[in-house]
Design an enzyme around this catalytic site. Structure first.
Site, short mmCIF file in Angstrom:
data_model
loop_
_atom_site.label_atom_id
_atom_site.label_comp_id
_atom_site.label_asym_id
_atom_site.label_seq_id
_atom_site.Cartn_x
_atom_site.Cartn_y
_atom_site.Cartn_z
N GLY A 51 0.83 -1.21 0.00
CA GLY A 51 0.00 0.00 0.00
C GLY A 51 0.86 1.24 0.00
N ASN A 52 0.26 2.37 0.36
CA ASN A 52 1.02 3.61 0.50
C ASN A 52 0.39 4.48 1.57
OD1 ASN A 52 -0.87 5.62 -0.82
ND2 ASN A 52 -0.62 4.16 -2.51
#
Ligand code: C5P
Length: 210
Positions: free
Chosen positions: A21-22
């Protein structure tokens, strides 16, 4: 106007319990969706996995997880829209294979092969018709303006909102942001650091001028 907004990160599954993810929280995209809806526009918000809620109850929200799901939702809804603001931090790569069982710890290094995702903005840019607008974001760490201008052209955007990781109090997680708007006309507008709600109103003002 009928406007599509994307917001938040995407999660790319590795196995049933892990993802790539981020740090995007969705705050900027949700502020834009709320500002547009408060101004009377009909907003469809395609949101990645986020912990926040839209304030305006007129917003139609579509929840997605991965870059591929976001791509499908955006491509489905865009033809019916007057325009789109693509604010999501979409993963550029996704695992080539999703393991169907949790990957076990072993002593060897684990190598995960990543393949590129589809560029949603560029795909929308290709099907954009006269009368439809497209606004994108660029988060850069170096040669900010040059990279943002290249993206605006490559993705066929009407304008691009640039934020730099160099600016304190801007970007991921903060309630404030400092942006520069670069337009195809060559116009450049630099703004002060301000709350994301006010940044959203600045962007709204420029959208209404297109
Ligand atoms: O190329 P880059 O990821 O920096 O471009 C950022 C802009 O493109 C943002 O508007 C983002 O929402 C959009 N984007 C997209 N699909 C991707 C990658 C980025 O729509 N796969």
């Amino acid at each position: 106007m009928k406007i599509l907004v994307t917001a938040g990160p995407t999660y790319e599954r590795i196995d049933p319990v892990r993802f790539i993810g981020n740090y995007s929280t969705g705050k900027m995209g949700f502020a834009i969706a709320d500002a547009l809806a408060d101004a009377g526009h009909q907003v469809t918000l395609v949101a990645g996995p986020v912990q926040i809620k839209q304030k305006n109850s007129n917003i139609i929200r579509i929840d997605v997880e991965s870059a591929h799901q976001m791509y499908e939702a955006v491509l489905k809804w865009f033809p019916d829209m007057d325009g789109a603001v693509l604010c999501a931090a979409v993963a550029d790569f996704t695992p080539a294979i999703v393991a169907d069982k949790k990957i076990k710890r072993e002593n060897d290094n684990l190598v995960i092969e990543l393949i590129p995702t589809k560029d949603i903005a560029a795909s929308v840019g290709k099907i954009k018709k006269q009368g439809q607008f497209l606004v994108g974001f660029a988060l850069e760490t170096n040669d900010e303006e040059q990279h943002a201008l290249e993206k605006m052209k490559r993705k066929n955007l009407d304008f691009i909102v640039l934020n730099s990781l160099k600016d304190k109090g801007a970007c991921f997680g903060y309630d404030t942001n400092k942006i520069t708007i670069l337009k195809v006309s060559g116009e450049k507008i630099e703004y002060e650091l301000k709350p994301k709600r006010e940044v959203a109103l600045d962007i709204l003002r420029e959208i209404e001028k297109i």
